[in-house]
Design a protein around this motif. Sequence first.
Motif, PDB file in Angstrom:
ATOM      1  N   ASP A 101     -18.386  -5.314 -32.812  1.00 28.55           N
ATOM      2  CA  ASP A 101     -19.077  -5.624 -31.557  1.00 28.55           C
ATOM      3  C   ASP A 101     -18.732  -4.635 -30.448  1.00 28.55           C
ATOM      4  O   ASP A 101     -19.218  -4.751 -29.332  1.00 28.55           O
TER       5      ASP A 101
ATOM      6  N   ARG B  37     -26.083  -3.821 -31.713  1.00 28.48           N
ATOM      7  CA  ARG B  37     -24.936  -3.559 -32.578  1.00 28.48           C
ATOM      8  C   ARG B  37     -24.944  -4.505 -33.775  1.00 28.48           C
ATOM      9  O   ARG B  37     -24.612  -4.117 -34.891  1.00 28.48           O
TER      10      ARG B  37
ATOM     11  N   TRP C  87     -21.718 -10.911 -17.447  1.00 29.06           N
ATOM     12  CA  TRP C  87     -21.359  -9.964 -18.502  1.00 29.06           C
ATOM     13  C   TRP C  87     -22.311 -10.129 -19.683  1.00 29.06           C
ATOM     14  O   TRP C  87     -22.807  -9.143 -20.229  1.00 29.06           O
TER      15      TRP C  87
ATOM     16  N   LEU D 180     -15.119  -7.214 -20.651  1.00 28.64           N
ATOM     17  CA  LEU D 180     -15.176  -8.621 -21.057  1.00 28.64           C
ATOM     18  C   LEU D 180     -13.908  -9.345 -20.633  1.00 28.64           C
ATOM     19  O   LEU D 180     -13.961 -10.452 -20.094  1.00 28.64           O
TER      20      LEU D 180
ATOM     21  N   LYS E 198     -10.098 -14.990 -30.699  1.00 29.27           N
ATOM     22  CA  LYS E 198     -10.607 -13.715 -30.206  1.00 29.27           C
ATOM     23  C   LYS E 198     -10.211 -13.403 -28.766  1.00 29.27           C
ATOM     24  O   LYS E 198      -9.776 -12.302 -28.457  1.00 29.27           O
ATOM     25  N   ALA E 199     -10.364 -14.374 -27.886  1.00 30.62           N
ATOM     26  CA  ALA E 199     -10.057 -14.131 -26.478  1.00 30.62           C
ATOM     27  C   ALA E 199      -8.587 -13.759 -26.314  1.00 30.62           C
ATOM     28  O   ALA E 199      -8.251 -12.821 -25.593  1.00 30.62           O
TER      29      ALA E 199
ATOM     30  N   ALA F 250     -21.067 -15.087 -17.623  1.00 29.09           N
ATOM     31  CA  ALA F 250     -22.511 -15.160 -17.807  1.00 29.09           C
ATOM     32  C   ALA F 250     -23.157 -13.833 -17.404  1.00 29.09           C
ATOM     33  O   ALA F 250     -24.063 -13.322 -18.077  1.00 29.09           O
TER      34      ALA F 250
ATOM     35  N   PRO G  23     -24.698 -14.609 -25.448  1.00 25.37           N
ATOM     36  CA  PRO G  23     -24.084 -13.413 -26.024  1.00 25.37           C
ATOM     37  C   PRO G  23     -22.572 -13.400 -25.857  1.00 25.37           C
ATOM     38  O   PRO G  23     -21.854 -13.010 -26.778  1.00 25.37           O
ATOM     39  N   ALA G  24     -22.092 -13.838 -24.714  1.00 24.92           N
ATOM     40  CA  ALA G  24     -20.659 -13.818 -24.451  1.00 24.92           C
ATOM     41  C   ALA G  24     -19.899 -14.681 -25.454  1.00 24.92           C
ATOM     42  O   ALA G  24     -18.947 -14.231 -26.090  1.00 24.92           O
ATOM     43  N   PHE G  25     -20.361 -15.916 -25.629  1.00 22.52           N
ATOM     44  CA  PHE G  25     -19.687 -16.826 -26.543  1.00 22.52           C
ATOM     45  C   PHE G  25     -19.828 -16.352 -27.985  1.00 22.52           C
ATOM     46  O   PHE G  25     -18.963 -16.571 -28.817  1.00 22.52           O
ATOM     47  N   GLN G  26     -20.952 -15.719 -28.256  1.00 23.83           N
ATOM     48  CA  GLN G  26     -21.187 -15.199 -29.596  1.00 23.83           C
ATOM     49  C   GLN G  26     -20.101 -14.195 -29.972  1.00 23.83           C
ATOM     50  O   GLN G  26     -19.719 -14.051 -31.119  1.00 23.83           O
ATOM     51  N   VAL G  27     -19.597 -13.518 -28.953  1.00 25.19           N
ATOM     52  CA  VAL G  27     -18.692 -12.402 -29.161  1.00 25.19           C
ATOM     53  C   VAL G  27     -17.213 -12.792 -29.061  1.00 25.19           C
ATOM     54  O   VAL G  27     -16.364 -12.225 -29.737  1.00 25.19           O
ATOM     55  N   ILE G  28     -16.890 -13.780 -28.226  1.00 24.14           N
ATOM     56  CA  ILE G  28     -15.495 -14.230 -28.118  1.00 24.14           C
ATOM     57  C   ILE G  28     -15.342 -15.670 -28.544  1.00 24.14           C
ATOM     58  O   ILE G  28     -14.341 -16.321 -28.245  1.00 24.14           O
TER      59      ILE G  28
ATOM     60  N   ASP H 142     -30.035 -20.686 -23.923  1.00 18.11           N
ATOM     61  CA  ASP H 142     -28.871 -20.118 -23.280  1.00 18.11           C
ATOM     62  C   ASP H 142     -29.349 -19.222 -22.160  1.00 18.11           C
ATOM     63  O   ASP H 142     -28.928 -18.083 -22.016  1.00 18.11           O
TER      64      ASP H 142
ATOM     65  N   GLY I 135     -26.339 -16.626 -19.049  1.00 12.36           N
ATOM     66  CA  GLY I 135     -26.039 -15.503 -19.964  1.00 12.36           C
ATOM     67  C   GLY I 135     -24.915 -15.763 -20.929  1.00 12.36           C
ATOM     68  O   GLY I 135     -24.411 -14.847 -21.577  1.00 12.36           O
ATOM     69  N   LEU I 136     -24.519 -17.020 -21.075  1.00 15.79           N
ATOM     70  CA  LEU I 136     -23.322 -17.303 -21.859  1.00 15.79           C
ATOM     71  C   LEU I 136     -23.508 -17.135 -23.357  1.00 15.79           C
ATOM     72  O   LEU I 136     -22.540 -17.006 -24.086  1.00 15.79           O
TER      73      LEU I 136
END
Lengths: 116, 116
Positions: free
Chosen positions: A63, B110, B99, A89, A24-25, B97, A14-19, A8, A11-12
């Motif tokens: 998070d 975290r 972000w 985000l 969630k979004a 990405a 961490p982003a996808f991991q979180v939303i 990955d 940078g996607l």
Amino acid sequence: MGKKIQPDSCGLGPAFQVIGGKWKALLLWLVHQEPRRFGELKRLVPDVSEKMLIQHLREMEADGLIHREVFHEVPPRVEYSATELGISLDEALEPLAHWGKKHAEEIAARRREAAE
Amino acid sequence: MGKKIQPDSCGLGPAFQVIGGKWKALLLWLVHQEPRRFGELKRLVPDVSEKMLIQHLREMEADGLIHREVFHEVPPRVEYSATELGISLDEALEPLAHWGKKHAEEIAARRREAAE
DNA sequence: TATGGTACGCACCTGCAGGTAAGTATTGAG
DNA sequence: CTCAATACTTACCTGCAGGTGCGTACCATA
């Protein structure tokens, strides 16, 4: 070395991991508009099960995306609001949302004809 | 009427429908950088199974995100490249990405302390 | 004749995200 | 003394996204 592969590298990850969760979004979006109560979210998104609702809210709280505030009142009352991180985000998500709205028709049409 | 509820009133519905797959965003990213061959993608993303690789590529082709070009050569050769639609999606994905890269550390920290 | 590289197709299987449905604690209203 | 409303909690179950592994067609080279 240094020539490692990229799972990955964009940078996607961490982003996808979180939303990445199914709701969630959407929840972040609603909570960003204004603080929302649990029951309010439940009514706004009737298709989400209560289990996933709290689960997603709790994960997003862990998070650091949203803030949970409990009011010690007669009928219990909890309000969820977006933190700065959550707001950033949601803002990063806006171009994607815009893209989605802009091409929704096109996508839908293509899927329809693909299904024959 | 008018006061209907929003399942994906933010525009994220169509967007996630199209890049929701586990590897799609990464593939789009790679293919946007330059045209890529099947085997090349396989080597770049060694964790993806061949099955999911073609499946995702085919779906993205059907959704108009990428273009598939076959060269009728001695050892078969296929190149995948991003279409305009795909490029616009990848660009809409960029803030996300960014972000992710920016907050990767924070998120990871975290999660570590959450696991205890 | 055999062997190797490319780009797939297909049958089968597993894990886990998510759904369903029931139960809990608190207190005020009637 | 029951009932209703809130915000959860817990146990159990299912579907399907995704993984594994093998088979295929094509030709070039040796």
